[in-house]
Enzyme design. Sequence first.
Site, PDB file in Angstrom:
ATOM      1  N   ASP A   6      69.916  78.098  36.177  1.00 39.47           N
ATOM      2  CA  ASP A   6      70.746  77.220  37.001  1.00 39.47           C
ATOM      3  C   ASP A   6      70.845  75.867  36.303  1.00 39.47           C
ATOM      4  OD1 ASP A   6      71.583  78.706  39.191  1.00 39.47           O
ATOM      5  OD2 ASP A   6      69.645  78.511  40.167  1.00 39.47           O
TER       6      ASP A   6
ATOM      7  N   GLU B 268      67.790  56.471  41.845  1.00 36.54           N
ATOM      8  CA  GLU B 268      69.165  55.986  41.751  1.00 36.54           C
ATOM      9  C   GLU B 268      69.202  54.469  41.711  1.00 36.54           C
ATOM     10  OE1 GLU B 268      71.529  57.540  44.876  1.00 36.54           O
ATOM     11  OE2 GLU B 268      71.093  59.641  44.399  1.00 36.54           O
TER      12      GLU B 268
ATOM     13  N   PHE C   7      67.652  51.729  53.141  1.00 33.72           N
ATOM     14  CA  PHE C   7      68.450  52.950  53.239  1.00 33.72           C
ATOM     15  C   PHE C   7      68.058  53.728  54.483  1.00 33.72           C
ATOM     16  CE2 PHE C   7      68.977  57.508  52.640  1.00 33.72           C
ATOM     17  CZ  PHE C   7      70.331  57.570  52.349  1.00 33.72           C
TER      18      PHE C   7
ATOM     19  N   THR D 263      72.894  56.215  58.381  1.00 29.78           N
ATOM     20  CA  THR D 263      74.042  55.413  57.927  1.00 29.78           C
ATOM     21  C   THR D 263      74.463  55.741  56.508  1.00 29.78           C
ATOM     22  OG1 THR D 263      72.634  53.636  57.067  1.00 29.78           O
ATOM     23  CG2 THR D 263      73.263  53.512  59.399  1.00 29.78           C
TER      24      THR D 263
ATOM     25  N   LYS E 186      63.359  35.203  32.637  1.00 28.05           N
ATOM     26  CA  LYS E 186      64.340  35.939  31.842  1.00 28.05           C
ATOM     27  C   LYS E 186      63.749  37.241  31.304  1.00 28.05           C
ATOM     28  CE  LYS E 186      67.563  35.398  28.014  1.00 28.05           C
ATOM     29  NZ  LYS E 186      68.052  34.510  26.926  1.00 28.05           N
TER      30      LYS E 186
ATOM     31  N   ASP F  21      69.407  85.065  46.542  1.00 34.15           N
ATOM     32  CA  ASP F  21      68.862  85.359  45.213  1.00 34.15           C
ATOM     33  C   ASP F  21      67.931  86.569  45.232  1.00 34.15           C
ATOM     34  OD1 ASP F  21      70.131  83.155  44.096  1.00 34.15           O
ATOM     35  OD2 ASP F  21      68.480  81.811  44.594  1.00 34.15           O
TER      36      ASP F  21
END
Length: 692
Positions: free
Chosen positions: A286, A327, A356, A360, A377, A534
């Site tokens: 897969d 992500e 998160f 929603t 920085k 499967d």
Amino acid sequence: MVRLNPLSLLSNPVMFIVELTFFIVAAMAIYPPAFYPVANSSMRIYYVEVSLILLITAWFSTLADALAETQAKNTASSLRSLESEVQSKKIVTEADVRRIVTTPSTALRKGDLILLEKNDVVPIDAEVLEGIGMVDESLLTGESTPVRKAPGDEVIGGSRVISDTLTARVTVNPEDTYISEMIRLVESSKRPRTPNEVAVTTVLIGLTAIFTIIVVALLGLSVTLDLAVDLSVLIALYVCLLPTTIGALLPSIGLSGVSRLYQRKIVAKSGRAVERAGDTDVIILDKTGTITVGNRQAVEFIPVSSHTEKEVGEAAFLSSWHDDTPEGRSLIRLAYEDGFVPRELNALGVSEVYEFSASTRTSGVKISQGTGFMLPKGDKSGRERGRLRRKFEAHQEAGSIIGEDEIEIIKGAPDAIKKIARSIPSNFDALVDEISSQGDTPLAVTRNREVIGVIRLKDVLKPGIREKILSVKVMGIRPVMLTGDQPLTAKSIASEVGIDEYRPEAKPEDKYDIVTREQAETRVVAMIGDGTNDAPALAVADVGLAMNSGTQAAKEAANMVDLESNPAKIIEVVMLGKQLLMTRGAVTTFSIANDVAKYFAIVPVMFATTHPELKALNILGLGLNTAVLSALIFNAAIIPLLIPLAMKGIRFKPTSTMGLFIKNALIYGVGGIIVPFIGIKLIDIALLSIGG
């Protein structure tokens, strides 16, 4: 000592005969006259020495098997370490009043209600009744992407809630959890003799029969022609000619293969599956989770309307600063690499976080435009983000009222963003559809509820997958990729990893068709699966690897179950199968070469007294008694010396089958002839020095 019981050794005919010879020589030591004229009372001590060496040889063979079985038994112990008692929040209703009672997970029972809050460990398998949240099941299933759980979904004991609050009903008693089921599967799994083992055993029995006839004939000639050959010498020759190394190590090689799978948290229900893995011609893979990591990564910022890529990148950076998901981290990394570090970063210390929520499907941040401190920085560390982060007791919902001096950045699923955005750009839907049609995932971004752009998320390749695919191709195994993606995406991924054959827009039932088609052409097929659809293909495949996170039907149909649910392990299974076959071949080659060398070391010495011309063949200059003892000691000692090879397997590097055959023939064939001469001579020297 139980393993030395002759009845226990009946399954290993070679070692059974070795133990039988021990009893014969021991009897010679006890009462030599019973064996006249092939025994001598003056050699009782010598007979005792020979009998002890024969017993040690048989014991060494059982040692290899015992070590392999011990290795397998340790697996269940390691699985039990996953079962740990945690405190749960049991919901108890008394007089129409609900209250939370802290209860050990081991005291929970089927039907109990439990409360699961953010960062809680799920104490036991349960079904969600209320709430929608994200759950991290990576520790148990190997899937790093959090799973969205809603009413009706199952949560697995040992997983962790990472967002929102859930109410769940316990579905099993503590002794019936899925980890407990896996422990029972490990403990009950059996390793029946494989076809190769049966074939090799048949060969061993045949060789043993031939050598038995030869030795009996020599014994008859010795008595008839009065050659004065001692029976203990003939027995020593007999034992040295028998393929004792193969007989001793063959069972442990097969069992260690199953044990090495256990170490990778793969339960093999049958040794035949491991062996067949070594003969694999085709691997069905897969795409998602096997070839690609499954965690989407940000690869592109796409502006809409009059906005710029820089605006989208900076907004993505801000909205993801408090997002610790793969992500979210990828969004910050891409923005930083592109130089899109926003000026508003200095105000994150006084920001409101929209965490998160699975309901929603959005997250973000609201920041004040007041001045604050600047991030050093180049510092993108989680420690610095944690220092800047503002902690909130209550959950902040995206889309609350925005003040005049505030900036609200929200990212989320396109359809969720459309619900809170003031207006939708004309090209928004077309852009989202285009990204989706290419097999990628669109993520929309708003600034003060104005859609400013879309982020392209892509499922990236697993590290080292190209090399693994190349390795199986080098061994002559053909990889076939299945994916539900459209043809262009499938072609792109396949070419990227070097797979020539793939099937896009594949349905689960296509696996069965491919397996049966390949087997009709006499090919050995290995495949993976996790769903009920499967199950037929897993049942018919030569090597079927089911994911533990999959359905019960899939796990029952497969002959292997991966406890970590990592589809890419199918490649490891095939590699291990190849190594197992190569190890068996190496030990067999070495053993046969050993027999040849021991034959030429003993026979010239045995008949040199009656046929002096044979002394020329005694190239090692051995004496009769020391030659026999030296050969027997070497014959016994080589077994434990080869146990590490049998348990760990030979060093395996993917190459062609012919290349491996030639390499093993040179190393273990030639080495098997040279090593006995050196070993026997060194032992002979040691015996002579001891005997003075």
